[in-house]
Design an enzyme around this catalytic site. Sequence first.
Site, mmCIF file in Angstrom:
data_model
loop_
_atom_site.group_PDB
_atom_site.id
_atom_site.type_symbol
_atom_site.label_atom_id
_atom_site.label_comp_id
_atom_site.label_asym_id
_atom_site.label_seq_id
_atom_site.Cartn_x
_atom_site.Cartn_y
_atom_site.Cartn_z
ATOM 1 C CG HIS A 1 0.368 1.306 12.586
ATOM 2 N ND1 HIS A 1 1.021 0.403 13.379
ATOM 3 C CD2 HIS A 1 -0.321 2.108 13.441
ATOM 4 C CE1 HIS A 1 0.732 0.626 14.662
ATOM 5 N NE2 HIS A 1 -0.079 1.667 14.715
ATOM 6 C CB SER B 1 12.629 3.320 -17.528
ATOM 7 O OG SER B 1 12.805 2.066 -18.149
ATOM 8 C CE LYS C 1 9.855 2.482 -13.865
ATOM 9 N NZ LYS C 1 9.491 1.794 -12.643
ATOM 10 C CD GLU D 1 14.631 4.775 -6.435
ATOM 11 O OE1 GLU D 1 14.576 3.548 -6.475
ATOM 12 O OE2 GLU D 1 14.590 5.486 -7.458
#
Length: 447
Positions: free
Chosen positions: A140, A261, A267, A274
Amino acid sequence: MQAINVSIGFDRRLAAQDLAGSRAHAAMLSKQGVISSEDAAAILGGLDVVEAEMKAGTFPFRDEYEDIHMNVEARLAELIGPAAGRLHTARSRNDQVAVDFRLWVKAACEQTVTQVETLQRALLAKAEANAETLMPGFTHLQPAQPVTFGHHLMAYVEMFGRDASRFRDAVARMNESPLGAAALAGSPYAIDRFATAQALGFDRPTANSLDSVSDRDFALEALSAASIASVHLSRLAEEIVIWTTPQFGFIGLSDAFTTGSSIMPQKRNPDAAELIRAKVGRVLGSLTQLTVVMKGLPLAYSKDMQEDKPPVFEAFDALDLSLSAMAGMIDDLTPNPERMAAAAGAGFSTATDLADWLVRALGLPFRQSHHITGQVVKRAEQLGVGLSDMPLQALQAIEPRITAEVFGVLTPAASVASRTSYGGTAPVRVREQISRWKAKLEKESLG
Ligand code: ARG
């Protein structure tokens, strides 16, 4: 009509397979005495020129010749004259495209197996280096029991192993040549389908001419295997996304596999992970696309089936990129063992070990030990300490028979080391699986 009918824009990717099919067909026709050996020699010579033009980038791909088959034949006629017209004896574009496409899909599956194995090797190397690196195991996405990072990576080695085996199974079933089925009913010429099948590397010819020109389940099967592999890749990609967050901080990726970024200088985004996570959309979409194209088509060939190629190309392109990028990322990633070990001990992750100790040392039924452990966890929460930092008196206040021996099982390292059942997370078991896989992959790369 030309705009909707034309397929050369995408089926030019079958050029190599089309040349191979034509060579095998021409040689067989000549051997069987269906065409003269002079014509066959002219055809084979012309096909060599076509191939050279394609390699040099000078081959004229023309929309007015609709597809790869007619483009090659038209160019052959320009190069060698009327003999070119004999190549299409005892053949139709229906069996021609079927054999080309099978050859392409078969090669794509074989290439995918190689890439999957490259990824497995990267995972094995990381797993071996981290056979003892503690991390929380989750259910979970909540900390459940400590495991090792090596064990976690080896779970993916198993998944990708099944993926490779699915592609191999698909190849074994699709390994029959449709060439010689002609338009749909077979051929009145004395062709030798066994010879062309063998020349093209197939096990045998297909056994039913109607099935030969209308079956695309080999492509559907390849797309199914590709979809499942993409699902596995997306799950691993998602874990990488999670593990690289500052909140988790389990692993780091170098600049090679992250992007910055344009506005937030701090970042480091895991874009490759992704994108792999997203590619499953294309692959599964392709399976859906071709399944819907094929549904309800009467036998034998229908032009609908020209739409079989773009989804397959798209899916295998996406999978190819995903597998390469994932192998690169696995090589690249660096674990942060301190962060992982700290997390492995958090969340009372050794509660099950306490319960098991109560069963083993005190002979309690598991249900009762589970209940006692629940009280211990509650007390530890009140005291703000982990299980291994609980004062012995506090434990004995709940169950007087508990001794200091219990502390031997309450650390994540002890927990992991104790799980020695076959397939368990104990480093000795993980190393066994790593050796088994290394030997298996070694054997496969030898043949
Ligand atoms: N370009 C066609 C395809 O990909 C080749 C087969 C054409 N056959 C036909 N009967 N029109 O399906």
